[in-house]
Design a protein around this motif. Structure first.
Motif, PDB file in Angstrom:
ATOM      1  N   SER A   1       0.811  -1.216   0.000  1.00  0.00           N
ATOM      2  CA  SER A   1       0.000   0.000   0.000  1.00  0.00           C
ATOM      3  C   SER A   1       0.846   1.268   0.000  1.00  0.00           C
ATOM      4  O   SER A   1       0.387   2.332  -0.452  1.00  0.00           O
ATOM      5  CB  SER A   1      -0.933   0.004   1.220  1.00  0.00           C
ATOM      6  OG  SER A   1      -1.827  -1.087   1.172  1.00  0.00           O
TER       7      SER A   1
ATOM      8  N   ARG B   1       6.112   2.446  -3.822  1.00  0.00           N
ATOM      9  CA  ARG B   1       5.902   3.017  -5.156  1.00  0.00           C
ATOM     10  C   ARG B   1       7.237   3.572  -5.638  1.00  0.00           C
ATOM     11  O   ARG B   1       8.140   3.860  -4.832  1.00  0.00           O
ATOM     12  CB  ARG B   1       4.866   4.147  -5.106  1.00  0.00           C
ATOM     13  CG  ARG B   1       5.299   5.325  -4.255  1.00  0.00           C
ATOM     14  CD  ARG B   1       4.243   6.396  -4.159  1.00  0.00           C
ATOM     15  NE  ARG B   1       4.730   7.552  -3.428  1.00  0.00           N
ATOM     16  CZ  ARG B   1       4.770   7.659  -2.114  1.00  0.00           C
ATOM     17  NH1 ARG B   1       4.338   6.647  -1.376  1.00  0.00           N
ATOM     18  NH2 ARG B   1       5.236   8.758  -1.539  1.00  0.00           N
TER      19      ARG B   1
ATOM     20  N   ALA C   1      -1.627   4.165  -1.217  1.00  0.00           N
ATOM     21  CA  ALA C   1      -2.091   4.148  -2.603  1.00  0.00           C
ATOM     22  C   ALA C   1      -3.611   4.011  -2.649  1.00  0.00           C
ATOM     23  O   ALA C   1      -4.201   3.308  -1.825  1.00  0.00           O
ATOM     24  CB  ALA C   1      -1.445   2.997  -3.363  1.00  0.00           C
TER      25      ALA C   1
ATOM     26  N   GLY D   1      -7.632   0.099  -6.143  1.00  0.00           N
ATOM     27  CA  GLY D   1      -7.442  -0.278  -7.539  1.00  0.00           C
ATOM     28  C   GLY D   1      -8.741  -0.646  -8.213  1.00  0.00           C
ATOM     29  O   GLY D   1      -9.835  -0.407  -7.689  1.00  0.00           O
ATOM     30  N   GLU D   2      -8.624  -1.252  -9.392  1.00  0.00           N
ATOM     31  CA  GLU D   2      -9.819  -1.618 -10.146  1.00  0.00           C
ATOM     32  C   GLU D   2     -10.594  -2.749  -9.481  1.00  0.00           C
ATOM     33  O   GLU D   2     -11.818  -2.818  -9.581  1.00  0.00           O
ATOM     34  CB  GLU D   2      -9.429  -2.029 -11.573  1.00  0.00           C
ATOM     35  CG  GLU D   2      -8.847  -0.892 -12.403  1.00  0.00           C
ATOM     36  CD  GLU D   2      -8.534  -1.336 -13.809  1.00  0.00           C
ATOM     37  OE1 GLU D   2      -8.908  -2.472 -14.171  1.00  0.00           O
ATOM     38  OE2 GLU D   2      -7.897  -0.560 -14.546  1.00  0.00           O
TER      39      GLU D   2
ATOM     40  N   SER E   1      -8.425  -5.786  -3.242  1.00  0.00           N
ATOM     41  CA  SER E   1      -7.243  -6.586  -2.953  1.00  0.00           C
ATOM     42  C   SER E   1      -7.070  -6.708  -1.451  1.00  0.00           C
ATOM     43  O   SER E   1      -7.205  -5.725  -0.715  1.00  0.00           O
ATOM     44  CB  SER E   1      -5.990  -5.937  -3.558  1.00  0.00           C
ATOM     45  OG  SER E   1      -4.817  -6.564  -3.083  1.00  0.00           O
TER      46      SER E   1
ATOM     47  N   SER F   1      -4.500  -4.293  -0.074  1.00  0.00           N
ATOM     48  CA  SER F   1      -4.739  -2.853  -0.195  1.00  0.00           C
ATOM     49  C   SER F   1      -5.385  -2.307   1.070  1.00  0.00           C
ATOM     50  O   SER F   1      -6.544  -2.604   1.369  1.00  0.00           O
ATOM     51  CB  SER F   1      -5.630  -2.560  -1.406  1.00  0.00           C
ATOM     52  OG  SER F   1      -6.058  -1.217  -1.391  1.00  0.00           O
TER      53      SER F   1
ATOM     54  N   ASP G   1      -8.450  -0.276   0.105  1.00  0.00           N
ATOM     55  CA  ASP G   1      -9.678  -1.051  -0.100  1.00  0.00           C
ATOM     56  C   ASP G   1     -10.341  -1.368   1.227  1.00  0.00           C
ATOM     57  O   ASP G   1     -11.573  -1.323   1.354  1.00  0.00           O
ATOM     58  CB  ASP G   1      -9.368  -2.350  -0.858  1.00  0.00           C
ATOM     59  CG  ASP G   1      -9.141  -2.117  -2.344  1.00  0.00           C
ATOM     60  OD1 ASP G   1      -9.634  -1.097  -2.871  1.00  0.00           O
ATOM     61  OD2 ASP G   1      -8.454  -2.941  -2.974  1.00  0.00           O
TER      62      ASP G   1
END
Length: 361
Positions: free
Chosen positions: A54, A57, A193, A196-197, A200, A203, A206
């Motif tokens: 998470s 990057r 972060a 996402g699509e 997860s 994540s 999420d």
């Protein structure tokens, strides 16, 4: 043969949806934090990877303090996400030294610093308070693996200023490993972060969107009722016993183990202020390796070698959770004394027991 339908643990009732938030709140009390606490439906290594996933990057600069394989894993997960990672490793089996951290932080700037509080692999304790002060002075996020320390050592997340703290109930808290938790500060949320699509398990964003921001009701996916019932019982027992009593029980067992081990081998692996209360590392006599001890110890013993580099030179006495009692420590010391005797290292068993019981007190 039987016509009965086979159902594993058929009598386990569903875990109530309204029961998840109280578990997160109980974890928050254990951690002494007002930060958000999210539940991860897996053992704590998954929660640690979720933190790395998470935050990691390209462009992120991270300092990972390595005192066992868990630090190396975290560094690897960050690199996989594209982060620029520097590792500062302690000597094998030894704690991190705060002045060394200070030197690195004075020379370079980082966005994130990771440290394990206590290491069950070697029975050592890292100087979390000193490290936290150094990290916060630089303005970096502080990520703490407190899986092996929570319940066995004092841990005040808000006083430390720790931004992400990963815990699990399977060590000092005395529970199972199927659910873990992460305490997340507001500063950390700002750097996590976005979702996402597809949802997860790795994540944190999420988990925030699908649980925190929906009123902390139903958890994503299909939670295991068995694991959450076990967690509820564990946290209830912790609150009944009380954190201070729980910590003292571990500290008392550790004192007994260290005293007996010192008489047994004549030297300590680390000094008491650098030792964990959950596991005592017994420094083995010269010429004797952990594998030899384990090979001649009685069948069914609870002794184990260290994990990772240097672990072959020590034996671990596990006094964690339900094992944090003097009687357990005395039994393990007796088994170890006999095993070392079979390998030619002879010490009066009575002297070992006498030391472990406080000189007869």
């Amino acid at each position: 043969m039987t016509d009965a339908l086979w159902t594993p643990l058929a009598d386990v009732p569903p875990f109530p949806t309204e029961g998840f938030a109280p578990l997160a709140d109980a974890f928050a009390r254990v951690l002494r934090t007002r930060n958000d606490v999210v539940l991860v439906q897996a053992e704590a290594a998954v929660a640690l990877e979720a933190v790395a996933h998470s935050l990691g990057r390209p462009g992120l600069r991270a300092l990972v303090l390595v005192s066992s394989l868990y630090g190396r894993w975290f560094a690897g997960w960050l690199r996989r996400a594209g982060a620029d990672v520097r590792e500062l490793a302690a000597p094998p089996g030894q704690p991190i030294v705060a002045p060394e951290v200070a030197k690195v932080l004075a020379a370079e700037r980082f966005d994130l610093v990771f440290v394990v509080h206590a290491e069950s692999a070697y029975g050592i304790l890292n100087p979390l308070e000193d490290i936290a002060a150094l990290v916060k002075a630089q303005g970096a996020l502080l990520v703490v693996d407190a899986v092996a320390s929570v319940g066995g050592h004092a841990l005040d997340v808000d006083a430390l200023g720790a931004d992400l703290v990963v815990i699990g109930p399977q060590k000092a808290l005395g529970g199972q490993a199927g659910v873990s938790a992460v305490a997340v500060s507001e500063a950390a949320w700002e750097r996590v972060a976005p979702p996402g699509e597809a949802p997860s398990v790795l994540s944190l964003a999420d988990l925030r969107a699908d649980w925190l921001e929906t009123g902390r009701k139903a958890l994503p996916g299909t939670p295991s009722a068995l694991e959450f019932h076990a967690l509820a019982q564990t946290l209830a027992q912790v609150e009944r016993e009380g954190l201070l009593v729980l910590r003292e029980r571990h500290a008392s067992a550790a004192r007994a183990a260290r005293a007996g081990a010192l008489v047994l081998t004549g030297r300590a692996w680390v000094s008491p202020d650098r030792a964990s209360t959950l596991v005592t590392a017994v420094a083995l006599p010269e010429g004797i390796a952990a594998a030899q001890v384990l090979a001649v110890a009685e069948v069914g013993h609870a002794l184990s070698g260290g994990v990772g580099s240097g672990g072959e030179r020590l034996i671990r006495l596990n006094h964690t959770g339900a094992r944090a009692h003097r009687a357990v420590v005395l039994e393990d010391l007796t088994v170890l004394t006999r095993a070392l005797g079979r390998l030619g290292h002879r010490v009066d068993p009575g002297a070992v027991v006498f030391a472990a019981t406080g000189g007869g007190a």
